[in-house]
Write a protein that holds these residues in place. Structure first.
Motif, mmCIF file in Angstrom:
data_model
loop_
_atom_site.group_PDB
_atom_site.id
_atom_site.type_symbol
_atom_site.label_atom_id
_atom_site.label_comp_id
_atom_site.label_asym_id
_atom_site.label_seq_id
_atom_site.Cartn_x
_atom_site.Cartn_y
_atom_site.Cartn_z
ATOM 1 N N ARG A 66 14.881 11.468 -9.062
ATOM 2 C CA ARG A 66 15.115 10.971 -7.609
ATOM 3 C C ARG A 66 14.166 11.487 -6.849
ATOM 4 N NH1 ARG A 66 20.963 11.570 -9.045
ATOM 5 N NH2 ARG A 66 20.702 13.742 -8.708
ATOM 6 N N ALA A 67 13.505 12.775 -6.992
ATOM 7 C CA ALA A 67 12.736 13.203 -6.165
ATOM 8 C C ALA A 67 11.242 12.562 -6.394
ATOM 9 C CB ALA A 67 12.388 14.563 -6.527
ATOM 10 N N ALA A 68 11.058 12.105 -7.475
ATOM 11 C CA ALA A 68 9.887 11.348 -8.021
ATOM 12 C C ALA A 68 9.807 10.089 -7.276
ATOM 13 C CB ALA A 68 9.708 11.214 -9.358
ATOM 14 N N ILE A 69 10.648 9.269 -7.333
ATOM 15 C CA ILE A 69 11.055 7.861 -6.583
ATOM 16 C C ILE A 69 10.936 8.143 -5.221
ATOM 17 C CG2 ILE A 69 12.521 6.170 -6.231
ATOM 18 C CD1 ILE A 69 13.611 6.464 -9.039
ATOM 19 N N ASP A 70 11.473 9.229 -4.698
ATOM 20 C CA ASP A 70 11.455 9.420 -3.153
ATOM 21 C C ASP A 70 9.985 9.751 -2.643
ATOM 22 O OD1 ASP A 70 12.654 9.860 -0.411
ATOM 23 O OD2 ASP A 70 12.217 11.913 -0.785
ATOM 24 N N ALA A 71 9.389 10.433 -3.361
ATOM 25 C CA ALA A 71 8.015 10.939 -3.270
ATOM 26 C C ALA A 71 7.198 9.509 -3.117
ATOM 27 C CB ALA A 71 7.357 11.803 -4.107
ATOM 28 N N VAL A 72 7.050 8.655 -4.093
ATOM 29 C CA VAL A 72 6.466 7.390 -4.216
ATOM 30 C C VAL A 72 6.703 6.384 -2.877
ATOM 31 C CG1 VAL A 72 6.180 5.383 -5.339
ATOM 32 C CG2 VAL A 72 6.207 7.498 -6.596
ATOM 33 N N LEU A 73 8.036 6.302 -2.783
ATOM 34 C CA LEU A 73 8.303 5.620 -1.679
ATOM 35 C C LEU A 73 7.803 5.827 -0.043
ATOM 36 C CD1 LEU A 73 11.982 4.292 -2.767
ATOM 37 C CD2 LEU A 73 9.793 3.099 -2.797
ATOM 38 N N ALA A 74 8.052 7.287 -0.246
ATOM 39 C CA ALA A 74 7.677 8.010 1.171
ATOM 40 C C ALA A 74 6.051 7.692 1.377
ATOM 41 C CB ALA A 74 7.907 9.571 1.138
ATOM 42 N N ARG A 76 4.437 5.467 0.171
ATOM 43 C CA ARG A 76 4.088 3.947 0.275
ATOM 44 C C ARG A 76 4.170 3.826 1.767
ATOM 45 N NH1 ARG A 76 4.679 -0.111 -4.677
ATOM 46 N NH2 ARG A 76 3.628 1.450 -6.303
ATOM 47 N N THR A 77 5.285 4.310 2.340
ATOM 48 C CA THR A 77 5.912 3.778 3.991
ATOM 49 C C THR A 77 4.909 4.746 4.534
ATOM 50 O OG1 THR A 77 8.061 4.101 3.198
ATOM 51 C CG2 THR A 77 7.708 4.423 5.545
ATOM 52 N N GLU A 78 4.335 5.725 4.214
ATOM 53 C CA GLU A 78 3.255 6.384 5.111
ATOM 54 C C GLU A 78 1.985 5.711 5.181
ATOM 55 O OE1 GLU A 78 0.544 10.538 5.377
ATOM 56 O OE2 GLU A 78 2.851 10.770 4.449
ATOM 57 N N LEU A 79 1.550 5.166 4.059
ATOM 58 C CA LEU A 79 0.295 4.261 3.830
ATOM 59 C C LEU A 79 0.378 3.062 4.532
ATOM 60 C CD1 LEU A 79 -2.285 3.852 2.547
ATOM 61 C CD2 LEU A 79 -0.988 2.634 0.702
ATOM 62 N N ARG A 80 1.691 2.485 4.588
ATOM 63 C CA ARG A 80 1.766 1.115 5.338
ATOM 64 C C ARG A 80 1.705 1.534 6.994
ATOM 65 N NH1 ARG A 80 6.692 -0.791 3.080
ATOM 66 N NH2 ARG A 80 5.882 -0.959 1.250
ATOM 67 N N GLN A 81 2.204 2.312 7.179
ATOM 68 C CA GLN A 81 2.544 2.939 8.720
ATOM 69 C C GLN A 81 0.959 3.207 9.121
ATOM 70 O OE1 GLN A 81 5.192 5.770 9.075
ATOM 71 N NE2 GLN A 81 6.642 4.677 9.220
ATOM 72 N N ASN A 82 0.003 3.701 8.306
ATOM 73 C CA ASN A 82 -1.446 4.111 8.735
ATOM 74 C C ASN A 82 -2.268 2.841 8.575
ATOM 75 O OD1 ASN A 82 -0.161 6.709 9.365
ATOM 76 N ND2 ASN A 82 -0.674 7.674 7.384
ATOM 77 N N GLN A 83 -1.756 1.870 8.353
ATOM 78 C CA GLN A 83 -2.820 0.643 8.239
ATOM 79 C C GLN A 83 -3.019 -0.190 9.623
ATOM 80 O OE1 GLN A 83 -0.949 -2.084 5.310
ATOM 81 N NE2 GLN A 83 -1.920 -0.966 3.606
#
Length: 88
Positions: A66-74, A76-83
Motif C-alpha cells: 500500500r505504501a509503495a502504491i501510494d508513493a508512486v501515485l503521489a 505522479r500527482t506532484e509531477l502533473r501539478q508541476n507541469q
C-alpha cells in the motif's frame, strides 16, 4: 541433549532441542532473511513447509505494498501539478 540438559543452567522447563530450530528461524526472519534462506538453513524440502510453519513471523506485506502504491501515485500527482500549463 538429555546429557547436556543437566549441565546447562537456567534452561526453561520442557525445553527441547527442536526449540532451537524455531529460535533460529525466528532470528533469521526478524533479521530480514527471505523464505528461501530460511528454508535452506532449516533444510526444509520446500519453501511451502517453511511458510506453513513460520509464515506468521514475516512482516505483513500488505502495508508495504500500500505504501509503495501510494508513493508512486503521489509522485505522479506532484509531477502533473508541476507541469507548465496545468491548473493548480
Amino acid at each position: 541433549m538429555r546429557k547436556a540438559r543437566g549441565k546447562v543452567q537456567d534452561l526453561p522447563t520442557g525445553f527441547r532441542f527442536h526449540d532451537l530450530r524455531h529460535y533460529l528461524a525466528s532470528l533469521l526472519i526478524s533479521s530480514g532473511a527471505d523464505v528461501k534462506v530460511v528454508q535452506a538453513r532449516l533444510r526444509h524440502a520446500s519453501a511451502k513447509t517453511t511458510l506453513d510453519t513460520y509464515g506468521h513471523l514475516w512482516p505483513d506485506s500488505d502495508e508495504s505494498t500500500r505504501a509503495a502504491i501510494d508513493a508512486v501515485l503521489a509522485a505522479r500527482t506532484e509531477l502533473r501539478q508541476n507541469q507548465p500549463g496545468t491548473a493548480r
